[in-house]
Each structure stands twice: as structure tokens, then as C-alpha cells.
Design a protein around this motif. Sequence first.
Motif, short mmCIF file in Angstrom:
data_model
loop_
_atom_site.label_atom_id
_atom_site.label_comp_id
_atom_site.label_asym_id
_atom_site.label_seq_id
_atom_site.Cartn_x
_atom_site.Cartn_y
_atom_site.Cartn_z
N MET A 94 0.80 -1.22 0.00
CA MET A 94 0.00 0.00 0.00
C MET A 94 0.84 1.27 0.00
N LEU A 95 2.11 1.16 0.33
CA LEU A 95 2.93 2.36 0.48
C LEU A 95 3.01 3.18 -0.79
N SER A 96 3.12 2.51 -1.93
CA SER A 96 3.32 3.23 -3.19
C SER A 96 2.05 3.40 -4.00
N LEU A 97 0.90 3.00 -3.44
CA LEU A 97 -0.35 3.09 -4.21
C LEU A 97 -0.71 4.53 -4.56
N GLU A 98 -0.49 5.42 -3.62
CA GLU A 98 -0.90 6.81 -3.84
C GLU A 98 -0.24 7.41 -5.08
N ARG A 99 0.97 6.96 -5.41
CA ARG A 99 1.72 7.55 -6.52
C ARG A 99 1.53 6.83 -7.85
N VAL A 100 0.66 5.82 -7.89
CA VAL A 100 0.45 5.09 -9.14
C VAL A 100 -0.05 6.02 -10.25
N PHE A 101 -1.01 6.89 -9.89
CA PHE A 101 -1.58 7.82 -10.87
C PHE A 101 -1.34 9.28 -10.51
N SER A 161 -2.25 -5.36 -6.36
CA SER A 161 -1.98 -4.20 -7.22
C SER A 161 -3.23 -3.79 -7.99
N LEU A 162 -4.00 -4.76 -8.48
CA LEU A 162 -5.21 -4.46 -9.24
C LEU A 162 -6.26 -3.79 -8.35
N ILE A 163 -6.46 -4.35 -7.17
CA ILE A 163 -7.44 -3.76 -6.24
C ILE A 163 -6.96 -2.39 -5.77
N GLY A 164 -5.67 -2.29 -5.48
CA GLY A 164 -5.13 -1.02 -5.03
C GLY A 164 -5.23 0.09 -6.05
N ALA A 165 -5.17 -0.28 -7.34
CA ALA A 165 -5.28 0.73 -8.40
C ALA A 165 -6.65 1.42 -8.37
N ILE A 166 -7.68 0.68 -7.99
CA ILE A 166 -9.01 1.29 -7.89
C ILE A 166 -9.00 2.38 -6.81
N GLY A 167 -8.45 2.04 -5.66
CA GLY A 167 -8.35 3.03 -4.59
C GLY A 167 -7.49 4.21 -4.98
N ALA A 168 -6.36 3.95 -5.68
CA ALA A 168 -5.47 5.03 -6.10
C ALA A 168 -6.17 5.98 -7.06
N ALA A 169 -7.04 5.45 -7.91
CA ALA A 169 -7.77 6.30 -8.85
C ALA A 169 -8.88 7.10 -8.14
N LEU A 170 -9.49 6.50 -7.14
CA LEU A 170 -10.59 7.17 -6.44
C LEU A 170 -10.12 8.37 -5.62
N ILE A 171 -8.87 8.37 -5.19
CA ILE A 171 -8.39 9.45 -4.33
C ILE A 171 -7.66 10.55 -5.11
N LEU A 172 -7.69 10.48 -6.43
CA LEU A 172 -7.02 11.51 -7.23
C LEU A 172 -7.62 12.88 -6.94
N GLY A 173 -6.77 13.84 -6.62
CA GLY A 173 -7.22 15.18 -6.32
C GLY A 173 -7.63 15.39 -4.88
N ALA A 174 -7.65 14.31 -4.09
CA ALA A 174 -8.06 14.44 -2.70
C ALA A 174 -6.87 14.80 -1.82
#
Length: 221
Positions: free
Chosen positions: A64-71, A142-155
Amino acid sequence: MNAFVAILRRDLRLALRQGADSVMVVAFFIVTTTLFPFGVGPEANILARIASGVIWVAALLAAMLSLERVFQTDYEDGTLELLTLSPVPLELLVLGKVCAHWLTTGLPLIIAAPVMAVMLNMDQDGFGTLMIAMLIGTPALSLIGAIGAALILGARRGGVLVSLLVLPLYIPVLIFGAGAVEAALLGISAQAQLQIMGAILLLSLAAAPFATAHAIRQAVE
């Protein structure tokens, strides 16, 4: 496929150029796993009993550490908006970025896991199942985490939000991943747990790119 390979190569080059994310993930995994013997004591039997659960929990938190920076970087510099406007399906580009994330986070965790298993005195009968389970489970993370990473964009404080979003979805992978290793250590077939993990991976592979792409489109509008 050319676009998929191009986005995969691009993200891998960026990850290798920076390097800090992969090192941080592996370092966190090693440090977290190492802390448990200090907490529960050095008794070999106790460490062997909890080894599979400790390794999976540490791997889950490290992933989870690097999920925020995926997108996030692509979102801030406008690259993500260009990707949404390209003629290539966004879902395919998302899958390329997820593959790059797994190669730079999930794969190093798989390589480090046997070392941590030895440190925790895990019986060698569980090593093969541990590797297979992590090979199936980490791509799903990674696949599940990508959903969360996309949902928090701009937050704001996206790191906290993505943890709250994806942790409940990670629980099945944790349960069946640790359960498969425990079954192997007890001399029981781990086929059922591995099959369920395979089903989770296939479901994530089918649904996550579309859910992630939809969240990205909402974020860039």
C-alpha cells in the motif's frame, strides 16, 4: 498492445530512475517482519506458528505504500488527461500501469519473502506454497489497489484515504494467502485456498481496469 508495452516501459523507467519507491517497499516489509520477533519473543515454535500471517500482513501493508503515486504524478502534470483522450482504451493503459506497479513492488516482495520466512523459522514445507500464493496474491493487491489510487485523485491526504478504501478489499487475499501456507505446513492440500486466490485474481483482472478507468475519467473531468 504497442500502447500497453509503451506505458509499461515508461512507468518502469520512471520507477527505476527514482528507485526510492521499490527500496522503501522492500525495506518496510523487512523492518515490519523483523519487529514481530521482538514483540512475541524469540521462541522458535511461536515464530513458526505465526510466520505465514506475519509475512502476509507485512506484504499487504508494504504494497500500500506506493499506491498513492500510481496515478498521482500523471494526474498532476496532465499526462493522465492526455491518456484519457487517446484513441487507445484507457483500461488497457491502466493495466499497463498496474503491471509496472506489480513489477516494482509485488515482485521484490516475492523475492524477499523466503528470506523473511527463514528468519521466522518457517518449516521448509511451506516455502513452495508461500511463493505460489504470493505470486497469485500480489497481482490482485496491485489491481485492487489501483481502484483506490484512482478514487483518491485530487483528494487531500490521499495516502490515508487509499488505505481505508483498499484494506477491507485486501482481507480475502490475506485470509486465503495465509491459509494456504498454513495448510501446507499441516500437511493438508492447499489447492482449495490457491484456487480461491486464483478466482480473486481473475475477478480483479476482469473488473479492476474498468473500475479504475471510470474513476480516472471522473477525476480528470
